[in-house]
Design a protein around this motif. Structure first.
Motif, short mmCIF file in Angstrom:
data_model
loop_
_atom_site.label_atom_id
_atom_site.label_comp_id
_atom_site.label_asym_id
_atom_site.label_seq_id
_atom_site.Cartn_x
_atom_site.Cartn_y
_atom_site.Cartn_z
N ARG A 135 0.85 -1.19 0.00
CA ARG A 135 0.00 0.00 0.00
C ARG A 135 0.89 1.24 0.00
N ALA A 136 0.30 2.38 -0.33
CA ALA A 136 1.08 3.62 -0.43
C ALA A 136 1.75 3.95 0.91
N GLU A 158 4.95 4.86 -0.83
CA GLU A 158 5.24 6.30 -0.87
C GLU A 158 5.89 6.75 0.43
N SER A 196 -8.31 -0.42 -4.99
CA SER A 196 -7.75 0.93 -4.89
C SER A 196 -6.83 1.12 -3.68
N SER A 201 -2.22 0.13 -8.01
CA SER A 201 -3.50 0.61 -8.54
C SER A 201 -3.49 2.13 -8.65
N HIS A 202 -2.94 2.80 -7.63
CA HIS A 202 -2.80 4.26 -7.66
C HIS A 202 -1.90 4.69 -8.82
N ASP A 203 -0.77 4.02 -8.96
CA ASP A 203 0.18 4.35 -10.02
C ASP A 203 -0.48 4.23 -11.40
N GLU A 205 -3.72 4.34 -12.18
CA GLU A 205 -4.76 5.34 -12.44
C GLU A 205 -4.14 6.70 -12.77
N ARG A 206 -3.07 7.05 -12.07
CA ARG A 206 -2.40 8.33 -12.37
C ARG A 206 -1.89 8.35 -13.81
N ASN A 226 -12.55 -0.65 -9.88
CA ASN A 226 -11.54 -1.29 -9.03
C ASN A 226 -12.14 -2.50 -8.35
#
Length: 343
Positions: A135-136, A158, A196, A201-203, A205-206, A226
């Motif tokens: 996860r981020a 992140e 999500s 998944s974040h990467d 979508e961006r 998602n």
């Protein structure tokens, strides 16, 4: 019955000191590769087996690498693409000529996986941990960093403090696929993405939004879904999106299992691939070459990241800095369809 071979037996057979033999059997980088290979060959020939419990008592090492996997439901028979078994196999292959072995721990949730990691670290049940599915802001990663415990993740985070990781270059994957579809004339591109909460998944979508923006195309949140990447998820999303007043003409799927579900939906609704819509996917097993019709994919053999996970784990245990052990793989685009619409 012949006496059980020992380190002294191997030392006598090779003409090397017991200290050198012991270091080689324990995977020490202080032993030259050719010397280590010679020792391992003799050990194998003699039928030597390391007494790991004794080693742990003397050195504190377990020679176990824990792989932590989250399985949402053990009773779910839906295929979800690449399974953790392929990762375990690849890592185990790298560790085959070392004293280390992979032990898999399965959790039913994110919270349970954190508890398992805490128990492993507190009780020194393993020498290192491999963690897929990050996860981020991953509390599991933060905990292992706070404890200075060796680990490698299959996925980025992140977090400010660097850590060892292996991952697919997810932004590059999406750019390749979405820009291809745009170049083929598609303006309504659906993206069937992973849960999500996951970093990748974040990467993705961006990167999806960026590719649309670069082409001057509007972002429509209704074209992103998602979920758990199974055939059922793919078919369900196709059934829903195909009923839009302005339905997608292209479906970009995060894995082959989801793409299979979309193609199944095509059959039910009387869609024809290339006439009504197209499907494109990322994958790790290359199963899509057997789909009917075969579809275009971004292909990365799972053997590559799994091998890197094993190698990075060994490097960490030998003292290499985590920030030097970070790798992104760029998959190959395999074109099996023109991905254009035709009448």
């Amino acid at each position: 019955m012949s006496p059980r071979p020992t380190i002294k037996t191997i030392a006598k057979e090779t003409g090397l000191s017991t200290a050198t033999v012991s270091k080689a059997l324990n995977g020490s980088p202080q032993v030259r590769p050719n010397t280590r290979d010679k020792i391992l060959d003799v050990a194998k020939k003699l039928g030597y087996e390391m007494n790991l419990s004794g080693v742990q008592l003397r050195t504190g090492k377990t020679h176990q690498i824990a792989m932590i996997t989250v399985i949402s439901s053990p009773h779910d028979d839906e295929w979800g693409g690449v399974g953790y078994a392929q990762l375990v196999y690849g890592v185990s292959d790298v560790l085959a000529d070392t004293p280390y072995r992979v032990v898999q721990y399965q959790a039913s949730s994110y919270d349970e996986s954190l508890e398992i990691i805490q128990r492993i670290v507190a009780n020194r049940k393993a020498d290192g941990i491999i963690l897929p599915g990050t996860r981020a802001r991953d509390a599991r990663v933060e905990y292992m960093q706070q404890q200075d415990f060796p680990f490698v993740t299959y996925g980025m985070t992140e977090l400010e403090r660097p850590h060892a990781y292996v991952d697919t270059h997810n932004q590059r994957i999406v750019s390749i696929c979405v820009e291809r579809l745009i170049a083929k004339g598609h303006r309504r591109i659906a993206m069937l993405n992973a849960d999500s909460v996951l970093m990748y998944s974040h990467d993705r979508e961006r990167a999806y939004r960026h590719s649309l923006d670069a082409a001057g195309l509007p972002f429509d949140p209704s074209l992103i879904a998602n979920g758990e990447l199974t055939p059922g998820f793919g078919r369900e999303q196709f059934f829903e999106m195909s009923m839009f007043d302005d339905p997608p003409t292209a479906y970009f799927c995060a894995n082959e299992a989801t793409a299979m579900g979309v193609l199944s939906g095509f059959h039910v609704r009387g869609y024809e691939h290339g006439r009504d819509a197209v499907v494109i996917a990322t994958d790790d097993l290359n199963v899509s070459q057997y789909f009917s019709p075969p579809i275009t994919t971004c292909y990365l053999p799972i053997s590559k990241p799994s091998q890197a996970l094993g190698e990075f784990m060994l490097n960490l245990l030998n003292g290499e800095a985590p920030e030097k052990l970070q790798k992104l793989f760029v998959p190959d685009l395999i074109e099996r369809s023109s991905d254009e619409l035709h009448s």
